[in-house]
Design a protein around this motif. Structure first.
Motif, short mmCIF file in Angstrom:
data_model
loop_
_atom_site.label_atom_id
_atom_site.label_comp_id
_atom_site.label_asym_id
_atom_site.label_seq_id
_atom_site.Cartn_x
_atom_site.Cartn_y
_atom_site.Cartn_z
N HIS A 136 -101.97 -29.41 60.64
CA HIS A 136 -102.50 -28.79 61.18
C HIS A 136 -103.33 -28.20 60.35
N HIS A 189 -106.41 -24.98 58.64
CA HIS A 189 -106.66 -24.04 58.82
C HIS A 189 -107.90 -23.28 57.78
N GLU A 236 -110.31 -20.53 66.81
CA GLU A 236 -110.82 -19.69 66.17
C GLU A 236 -111.47 -18.25 66.39
N LEU A 252 -112.12 -17.60 61.30
CA LEU A 252 -111.04 -18.28 61.09
C LEU A 252 -111.84 -19.69 61.89
N HIS A 253 -111.20 -21.24 61.27
CA HIS A 253 -110.92 -21.72 62.68
C HIS A 253 -109.76 -23.13 62.14
N ASP A 254 -108.96 -23.24 63.54
CA ASP A 254 -107.63 -23.69 63.16
C ASP A 254 -107.49 -24.96 64.43
N SER A 257 -105.83 -29.08 64.84
CA SER A 257 -104.96 -29.76 64.24
C SER A 257 -104.65 -31.27 64.60
#
Length: 128
Positions: free
Chosen positions: A32, A34, A9, A19-21, A23
């Motif tokens: 994945h 996002h 993030e 933002l935060h990714d 998976s």
């Protein structure tokens, strides 16, 4: 982190955007995610490879218990993005943009997707 629960993030300096990714392996597929938290809304991208083939938006309505949704990009007969956006709008009470970019739109698989998102929302509520 555990296998399938990678996360990353960042906050975009001074913008109020977070933002935060993350998976996970769902069934046989690596998926994945996002998430981009905006002031009063959330943009969520779901996919296995870089693409933006669909985009839908949903939001709660004061006149109806079911959030309203519409497709903004892609095939309007593909309802995966709109359905997921509706369910997440109901849960968060926010305007939700969803881009679902996976070939598998089977209801059992999309339930796994939704549960993975909700798991991440519970673990990191400040990111959503």
């Amino acid at each position: 982190m555990e296998e399938g629960k990678e996360g990353k993030e960042e906050a975009v300096a001074g913008s109020g955007i977070v933002l935060h990714d993350f998976s996970g392996r769902l069934g046989e597929q690596r998926v994945h995610f996002h998430a981009m938290r905006l002031r009063d809304s959330l943009f969520l991208w779901v996919g296995a490879a870089p693409a933006l083939s669909s985009l839908a938006v949903a939001m709660c309505s004061p006149r109806d218990g079911v959030p309203v949704s519409t497709s903004l990009l892609g095939d309007p007969s593909d309802t995966a993005s709109a359905c997921l956006a509706q369910r997440l709008a109901r849960k968060t009470k926010k305007q939700i943009f969803v881009s679902y970019n996976l070939q598998n739109t089977d209801s059992n698989f999309t339930l796994l997707i939704e549960n993975r998102i909700k798991e991440e929302m519970t673990a990191f509520p400040e990111k959503f």
